[in-house]
Every structure is written in C-alpha cells, then in structure tokens.
Write an enzyme that holds these catalytic residues in place. Structure first.
Site, PDB file in Angstrom:
ATOM      1  N   GLY A  12      25.152 -40.964  32.042  1.00 35.46           N
ATOM      2  CA  GLY A  12      25.157 -39.694  31.331  1.00 35.46           C
ATOM      3  C   GLY A  12      26.141 -38.724  31.948  1.00 35.46           C
ATOM      4  O   GLY A  12      25.883 -37.529  32.070  1.00 35.46           O
ATOM      5  N   SER A  14      29.156 -37.611  31.039  1.00 35.66           N
ATOM      6  CA  SER A  14      30.196 -36.935  30.260  1.00 35.66           C
ATOM      7  C   SER A  14      29.950 -35.449  30.079  1.00 35.66           C
ATOM      8  O   SER A  14      30.882 -34.707  29.763  1.00 35.66           O
ATOM      9  CB  SER A  14      30.332 -37.597  28.877  1.00 35.66           C
ATOM     10  OG  SER A  14      29.138 -37.453  28.128  1.00 35.66           O
ATOM     11  N   ARG A  15      28.713 -34.999  30.261  1.00 35.63           N
ATOM     12  CA  ARG A  15      28.389 -33.597  29.982  1.00 35.63           C
ATOM     13  C   ARG A  15      27.377 -33.067  30.987  1.00 35.63           C
ATOM     14  O   ARG A  15      26.759 -33.818  31.727  1.00 35.63           O
ATOM     15  CB  ARG A  15      27.803 -33.456  28.565  1.00 35.63           C
ATOM     16  CG  ARG A  15      28.744 -33.846  27.446  1.00 35.63           C
ATOM     17  CD  ARG A  15      28.106 -33.653  26.082  1.00 35.63           C
ATOM     18  NE  ARG A  15      26.937 -34.495  25.905  1.00 35.63           N
ATOM     19  CZ  ARG A  15      26.155 -34.461  24.824  1.00 35.63           C
ATOM     20  NH1 ARG A  15      26.412 -33.622  23.858  1.00 35.63           N
ATOM     21  NH2 ARG A  15      25.121 -35.271  24.723  1.00 35.63           N
ATOM     22  N   ASP A  63      24.254 -48.008  26.892  1.00 37.16           N
ATOM     23  CA  ASP A  63      22.974 -47.342  26.652  1.00 37.16           C
ATOM     24  C   ASP A  63      22.016 -47.741  27.770  1.00 37.16           C
ATOM     25  O   ASP A  63      21.607 -48.904  27.852  1.00 37.16           O
ATOM     26  CB  ASP A  63      22.420 -47.773  25.296  1.00 37.16           C
ATOM     27  CG  ASP A  63      21.120 -47.071  24.928  1.00 37.16           C
ATOM     28  OD1 ASP A  63      20.573 -46.335  25.780  1.00 37.16           O
ATOM     29  OD2 ASP A  63      20.641 -47.265  23.795  1.00 37.16           O
ATOM     30  N   VAL A  64      21.656 -46.789  28.622  1.00 40.63           N
ATOM     31  CA  VAL A  64      20.819 -47.117  29.782  1.00 40.63           C
ATOM     32  C   VAL A  64      19.434 -47.589  29.374  1.00 40.63           C
ATOM     33  O   VAL A  64      18.720 -48.206  30.181  1.00 40.63           O
ATOM     34  CB  VAL A  64      20.709 -45.920  30.751  1.00 40.63           C
ATOM     35  CG1 VAL A  64      22.074 -45.541  31.299  1.00 40.63           C
ATOM     36  CG2 VAL A  64      20.026 -44.721  30.080  1.00 40.63           C
ATOM     37  N   SER A 142      13.329 -33.892  37.595  1.00 41.73           N
ATOM     38  CA  SER A 142      13.078 -32.524  37.149  1.00 41.73           C
ATOM     39  C   SER A 142      11.815 -32.008  37.815  1.00 41.73           C
ATOM     40  O   SER A 142      10.888 -32.780  38.109  1.00 41.73           O
ATOM     41  CB  SER A 142      12.895 -32.480  35.628  1.00 41.73           C
ATOM     42  OG  SER A 142      12.437 -31.207  35.200  1.00 41.73           O
ATOM     43  N   TYR A 155       8.423 -35.398  28.187  1.00 39.73           N
ATOM     44  CA  TYR A 155       9.518 -35.255  29.152  1.00 39.73           C
ATOM     45  C   TYR A 155       8.970 -35.214  30.574  1.00 39.73           C
ATOM     46  O   TYR A 155       9.485 -35.903  31.473  1.00 39.73           O
ATOM     47  CB  TYR A 155      10.299 -33.978  28.839  1.00 39.73           C
ATOM     48  CG  TYR A 155      11.497 -33.747  29.736  1.00 39.73           C
ATOM     49  CD1 TYR A 155      12.707 -34.375  29.480  1.00 39.73           C
ATOM     50  CD2 TYR A 155      11.416 -32.895  30.831  1.00 39.73           C
ATOM     51  CE1 TYR A 155      13.813 -34.160  30.289  1.00 39.73           C
ATOM     52  CE2 TYR A 155      12.518 -32.678  31.644  1.00 39.73           C
ATOM     53  CZ  TYR A 155      13.709 -33.313  31.372  1.00 39.73           C
ATOM     54  OH  TYR A 155      14.791 -33.099  32.182  1.00 39.73           O
ATOM     55  N   ALA A 157       6.148 -36.387  31.689  1.00 39.12           N
ATOM     56  CA  ALA A 157       5.609 -37.697  32.056  1.00 39.12           C
ATOM     57  C   ALA A 157       6.721 -38.651  32.462  1.00 39.12           C
ATOM     58  O   ALA A 157       6.585 -39.424  33.420  1.00 39.12           O
ATOM     59  CB  ALA A 157       4.808 -38.279  30.895  1.00 39.12           C
ATOM     60  N   LYS A 159       9.619 -37.862  33.769  1.00 40.56           N
ATOM     61  CA  LYS A 159      10.153 -37.459  35.067  1.00 40.56           C
ATOM     62  C   LYS A 159       9.140 -37.697  36.188  1.00 40.56           C
ATOM     63  O   LYS A 159       9.533 -37.979  37.332  1.00 40.56           O
ATOM     64  CB  LYS A 159      10.573 -35.992  35.025  1.00 40.56           C
ATOM     65  CG  LYS A 159      11.740 -35.723  34.076  1.00 40.56           C
ATOM     66  CD  LYS A 159      12.984 -36.536  34.436  1.00 40.56           C
ATOM     67  CE  LYS A 159      14.188 -36.139  33.605  1.00 40.56           C
ATOM     68  NZ  LYS A 159      15.420 -36.861  34.009  1.00 40.56           N
TER      69      LYS A 159
END
Length: 255
Positions: A12, A14-15, A63-64, A142, A155, A157, A159
């Site tokens: 991930g 690129s941004r 795609d991971v 996070s 989200y 869960a 992390k």
C-alpha cells in the site's frame, strides 16, 4: 545513510502513510519496492520522484488479500532488487458503519486486507529472512486495535488481530534474527480516515487528543524508519503508539 544497501517492500505504498514511508526509507539509503493494487499512476509517480532525488525504487502490483499475489511480490522484489531486508505491512481498507447497519460480509472484507495482508506477506517473506538470519517486519496497525470507537468495530477488530499477530510472530521469529514490531497511528489525515478528521467530527475528535492536533504521515513514517533500522535492534514484539497522547485518555473527551 544507515539503510544503505537495504531493500524494503512497502505494501500500500502509493499513497498516504505508505508513500511517506517509501520516501523516508529511500532518503536513508534503502531501495524501495512500492506495492499497489489499483493506484498504478501514483505508484509510478512516487518511484520517479524517489529516483529523481537520487534513490532507487520500483513498483510492484499485487493484492495483499491474495496469498499467491503476496508470494509473487516477494519473489519479484528479491529478483529485481537483489534481496529483501525490510517488510512494511501498510496496506489497509476501511468500511465504517454501526454494527447494526453492517452487511454480513463487511467484517470479512476488511479483515481480508488489514489482517490477511499482514499474514500473507509475512508468511511469504519469512523463509527468505530465516534463511539469511536477519530481517525486519514493521506492521502499520492503529490505536483502534487497542481501544473502541463508534462505527469502527470491523476495522478495530482487524487491527487488534494485527497487534496480537505482531507479538506472536516476534516470539517465533526472534531466534532466526528476525524482528517484528508494529506502529499504532492515531488520527492522521489520509484518504482512509477523511470522514473522521474533517468538519465538525474532526474538530470534536481533535479536542479529545491531549496534544490537540492530528498527526502527520511524515511523523508516522519516522517511527517506521526507526523500527526498520539498527537503532531499534533490541526491539521486537513492540506496539509503538504515535497518537498525540490519545490513548492516555480515560473516557470520551474532557470532563
């Protein structure tokens, strides 16, 4: 430059946080492989930017959430850049909603990328790291994985799973010379969390952060760089908060 001669794969990349990590590692001498799934243009632009600044960078599609893609990425990076020393598991998605309003697959879609990506890429890179007796894995998790927040159950869960996996992987890998740590960002404006950092919601959340401001992606990248380099050589299994003190608070906001 303390990462001179090292090769890093940033998923991930690129941004957002991933792009900041790529720039920071490259600035310290690492050759960087920028993984992307759909943002080919930004990934190639970032690679050109790094090379124009005197660094070395390549892009790698994958795609991971797909284990076969993760294995192919690692194979390509080791061939194209002559090895691999640092893996930064950064790729992530969010599908925020109240549990009551979620679709039955909303948790799984998030888990496939946020935790599945960490598992797949770690699994793919471990044989290489173990064989050479060294390697560094930094998982971008996070603070949500350690605390609760409305609308973030899937989200958070995912992390939380990353945090638990980081500890377990560190224990299993230490005897092979492989270190595994995680960075836990708080609120740092990116496309992924724009809904939480803008407008009235953003102003309300900012008041609940002891430092009264959101983080910057470059600040998170600095911690990833630290955990990637020799300065953190006695650290493994650590979860490092970069959150302006948000996790020190008890309850919601100030009294």
């Amino acid at each position: 430059m303390t990462l001179e001669g090292q090769v890093a794969l940033v998923t991930g990349g690129s941004r957002g946080i991933g792009a900041a990590v790529c720039r920071r590692l490259a600035a310290d001498g690492a050759a960087v492989a920028i993984n992307y799934r759909s943002s080919e243009g930004p990934a190639k632009e970032l690679a050109q930017e790094i090379e124009a600044a005197g660094g070395r960078a390549v892009t790698v599609h994958g795609d991971v959430a797909d284990a076969a893609h993760a294995e192919e990425m690692v194979r390509r990076v080791t061939e194209d850049l002559g090895g691999l020393d640092i893996l930064v598991n950064n790729a992530g998605v969010a599908q925020d909603a109240l549990i009551y309003n979620m679709g039955m697959d909303d948790w799984l879609d998030v888990m496939r990328v946020n935790f599945g990506g960490v598992f797949h890429c770690t699994k793919a890179v471990l044989p290489h790291f173990m064989a050479k007796g060294s390697g560094v894995i930094v998982n971008v998790s996070s603070v949500m994985g350690e605390r609760g927040w409305i609308g973030e159950s899937n989200y958070a869960a995912s992390k939380g799973a990353v945090n638990a996996f980081t500890r377990c992987c560190a224990m299993e890998s230490a005897r092979f010379g492989v270190r595994v740590n995680a960075v836990l960002p708080g609120f740092a404006p990116t496309d992924l969390v724009a809904g939480l950092t803008e407008g009235d919601t953003g102003r309300s959340i900012r008041k609940q952060i002891p430092m009264r401001r959101f983080g910057e992606v470059d600040q998170i990248a600095e911690v990833v760089r630290f955990l990637s380099g020799p300065e953190s050589s006695y650290m493994t299994g650590s979860l490092v908060n970069v959150d302006g003190g948000a996790m020190t608070a008890l309850g919601l906001g100030r009294p």
